[in-house]
Write a protein that holds these residues in place. Structure first.
Motif, mmCIF file in Angstrom:
data_model
loop_
_atom_site.group_PDB
_atom_site.id
_atom_site.type_symbol
_atom_site.label_atom_id
_atom_site.label_comp_id
_atom_site.label_asym_id
_atom_site.label_seq_id
_atom_site.Cartn_x
_atom_site.Cartn_y
_atom_site.Cartn_z
ATOM 1 N N SER A 288 -0.329 -7.899 0.751
ATOM 2 C CA SER A 288 -1.471 -7.980 1.650
ATOM 3 C C SER A 288 -2.489 -6.877 1.342
ATOM 4 C CB SER A 288 -0.987 -7.853 3.096
ATOM 5 O OG SER A 288 -2.060 -7.861 3.983
ATOM 6 N N LEU A 289 -2.001 -5.681 1.083
ATOM 7 C CA LEU A 289 -2.890 -4.569 0.759
ATOM 8 C C LEU A 289 -3.609 -4.810 -0.571
ATOM 9 C CD1 LEU A 289 -3.929 -1.874 1.724
ATOM 10 C CD2 LEU A 289 -1.948 -0.780 0.703
ATOM 11 N N ASN A 290 -2.888 -5.326 -1.558
ATOM 12 C CA ASN A 290 -3.524 -5.648 -2.847
ATOM 13 C C ASN A 290 -4.617 -6.701 -2.677
ATOM 14 O OD1 ASN A 290 -2.355 -3.882 -4.744
ATOM 15 N ND2 ASN A 290 -0.507 -5.122 -4.845
ATOM 16 N N ASP A 291 -4.374 -7.718 -1.837
ATOM 17 C CA ASP A 291 -5.392 -8.743 -1.572
ATOM 18 C C ASP A 291 -6.620 -8.127 -0.914
ATOM 19 O OD1 ASP A 291 -3.770 -10.693 -2.619
ATOM 20 O OD2 ASP A 291 -3.137 -11.497 -0.668
ATOM 21 N N ARG A 292 -6.402 -7.275 0.089
ATOM 22 C CA ARG A 292 -7.509 -6.627 0.792
ATOM 23 C C ARG A 292 -8.319 -5.739 -0.151
ATOM 24 N NH1 ARG A 292 -7.514 -5.895 6.378
ATOM 25 N NH2 ARG A 292 -6.082 -7.275 7.429
ATOM 26 N N ILE A 293 -7.613 -5.043 -1.034
ATOM 27 C CA ILE A 293 -8.284 -4.147 -1.984
ATOM 28 C C ILE A 293 -9.168 -4.952 -2.924
ATOM 29 C CG2 ILE A 293 -7.893 -2.628 -3.961
ATOM 30 C CD1 ILE A 293 -5.341 -1.630 -2.461
ATOM 31 N N ARG B 285 -10.576 -7.795 -2.463
ATOM 32 C CA ARG B 285 -11.716 -8.394 -1.758
ATOM 33 C C ARG B 285 -12.708 -7.352 -1.246
ATOM 34 N NH1 ARG B 285 -9.457 -10.968 2.806
ATOM 35 N NH2 ARG B 285 -7.365 -10.415 2.220
ATOM 36 N N SER B 286 -12.350 -6.079 -1.305
ATOM 37 C CA SER B 286 -13.216 -5.029 -0.749
ATOM 38 C C SER B 286 -14.255 -4.566 -1.762
ATOM 39 C CB SER B 286 -12.371 -3.842 -0.305
ATOM 40 O OG SER B 286 -11.958 -3.089 -1.427
ATOM 41 N N THR C 192 -11.539 3.385 2.670
ATOM 42 C CA THR C 192 -10.176 3.138 2.165
ATOM 43 C C THR C 192 -9.156 3.316 3.289
ATOM 44 O OG1 THR C 192 -9.980 5.430 1.393
ATOM 45 C CG2 THR C 192 -10.727 3.781 -0.200
ATOM 46 N N ILE D 221 -9.101 0.131 5.345
ATOM 47 C CA ILE D 221 -8.461 -0.982 4.636
ATOM 48 C C ILE D 221 -6.948 -0.908 4.801
ATOM 49 C CG2 ILE D 221 -7.939 -1.910 2.333
ATOM 50 C CD1 ILE D 221 -10.872 -1.287 1.596
ATOM 51 N N GLU E 201 -5.776 -1.235 8.748
ATOM 52 C CA GLU E 201 -5.949 -2.554 9.360
ATOM 53 C C GLU E 201 -5.094 -3.628 8.694
ATOM 54 O OE1 GLU E 201 -10.154 -3.134 9.311
ATOM 55 O OE2 GLU E 201 -10.483 -1.592 10.840
ATOM 56 N N CYS E 202 -4.298 -3.221 7.725
ATOM 57 C CA CYS E 202 -3.399 -4.158 7.052
ATOM 58 C C CYS E 202 -2.261 -4.535 8.009
ATOM 59 C CB CYS E 202 -2.857 -3.490 5.783
ATOM 60 S SG CYS E 202 -1.990 -4.611 4.706
#
Length: 177
Positions: A20-25, A27-28, A74, A77, A80-81
Motif C-alpha cells: 500500500s505504501l509503495n502504491d501511494r509513493i 502515485r505521489s 512524506t 503519505i 495516512e497509509c
C-alpha cells in the motif's frame, strides 16, 4: 538526504502496508523523496510430515522499514497509509531515523538469508527440550550440541538415573515450557 525510519504497523499486515505504501509513493508527487520500503524477513526451514519446507519469518513482527526524506508531505503519505499506527522513535510529529549502523545491520541480515536458510526454531546448548518422537518420547533433556547444517542435535537425557547422550532430529524435539 534519505534516512531509514521504522513504521509501526498492525501485526500480520506488514506486507500489505508495504504494498500500500509503495502504491501511494508511486502515485505521489514526492516519489523521489522515498527509497526502499521493506519488511525485514529471513528464509527458514522447518520439517513437516518428514519433508523440509521453506517459509519466511519476520525479524521484527509489526514493523516496516522505509528509506525516505522526512518532510510534511512524506510524513503524511506514511501516516495516512491503512494499517499504519505511526513511526517508532522521536515524537509523533517529528519521528527520529535509526542510525546508519542499525540500518546496515538489518539490511545485511536481510541480504544474507538467501545463502543458507535457517531452521524455524533455534536451539542453544544448555536449553531444556522435550522429546516428542522416537524411543525417548516424553523424556526431557539438555542440549549439548546443535548441528544446523544437518538439522540434528545432541541431547543429554537421564535413563535409569544415568546421563545418556542421544542424537535426534529437530522434528523429534520441542522446547519445554
Amino acid at each position: 538526504m534519505k534516512r531509514w525510519y521504522i513504521i509501526h504497523a498492525y501485526s500480520g499486515y506488514e506486507k500489505q502496508v508495504m504494498r500500500s505504501l509503495n502504491d501511494r509513493i508511486q502515485r505521489s508527487a514526492v516519489a523521489d523523496s522515498f527509497g526502499e520500503v521493506l519488511v525485514p524477513t529471513e528464509e527458514v526451514v522447518e520439517m513437516k510430515d518428514g519433508k523440509k519446507r521453506k517459509s519466511e519469518r519476520k525479524f521484527f513482527p509489526g514493523y516496516v522499514l522505509v528509506e525516505m526524506e522526512m518532510n510534511d508531505d512524506t510524513w503524511h503519505i506514511v501516516k495516512e497509509c491503512p494499517k499504519v499506527l505511526g513511526f517508532i522513535g522521536g515524537t509523533a510529529e517529528k519521528p527520529a531515523p535509526i542510525t546508519q549502523k542499525e540500518a546496515d545491520a538489518i539490511l545485511a541480515r536481510v541480504r544474507n538469508t538467501g545463502e543458507a536458510p535457517r531452521p524455524k526454531t533455534m536451539f542453544e546448548p544448555g536449553e531444556e527440550l522435550l522429546v516428542t518422537d522416537g524411543p525417548f518420547t516424553d523424556f526431557k533433556g539438555v542440549v549439548e550440541e546443535v548441528q544446523y547444517e544437518k538439522s540434528r542435535l545432541t541431547l543429554t537425557i537421564n535413563v535409569f538415573n544415568r546421563p545418556t547422550q542421544v542424537e535426534l532430529e529437530f522434528r523429534q524435539v520441542e522446547k519445554s515450557m
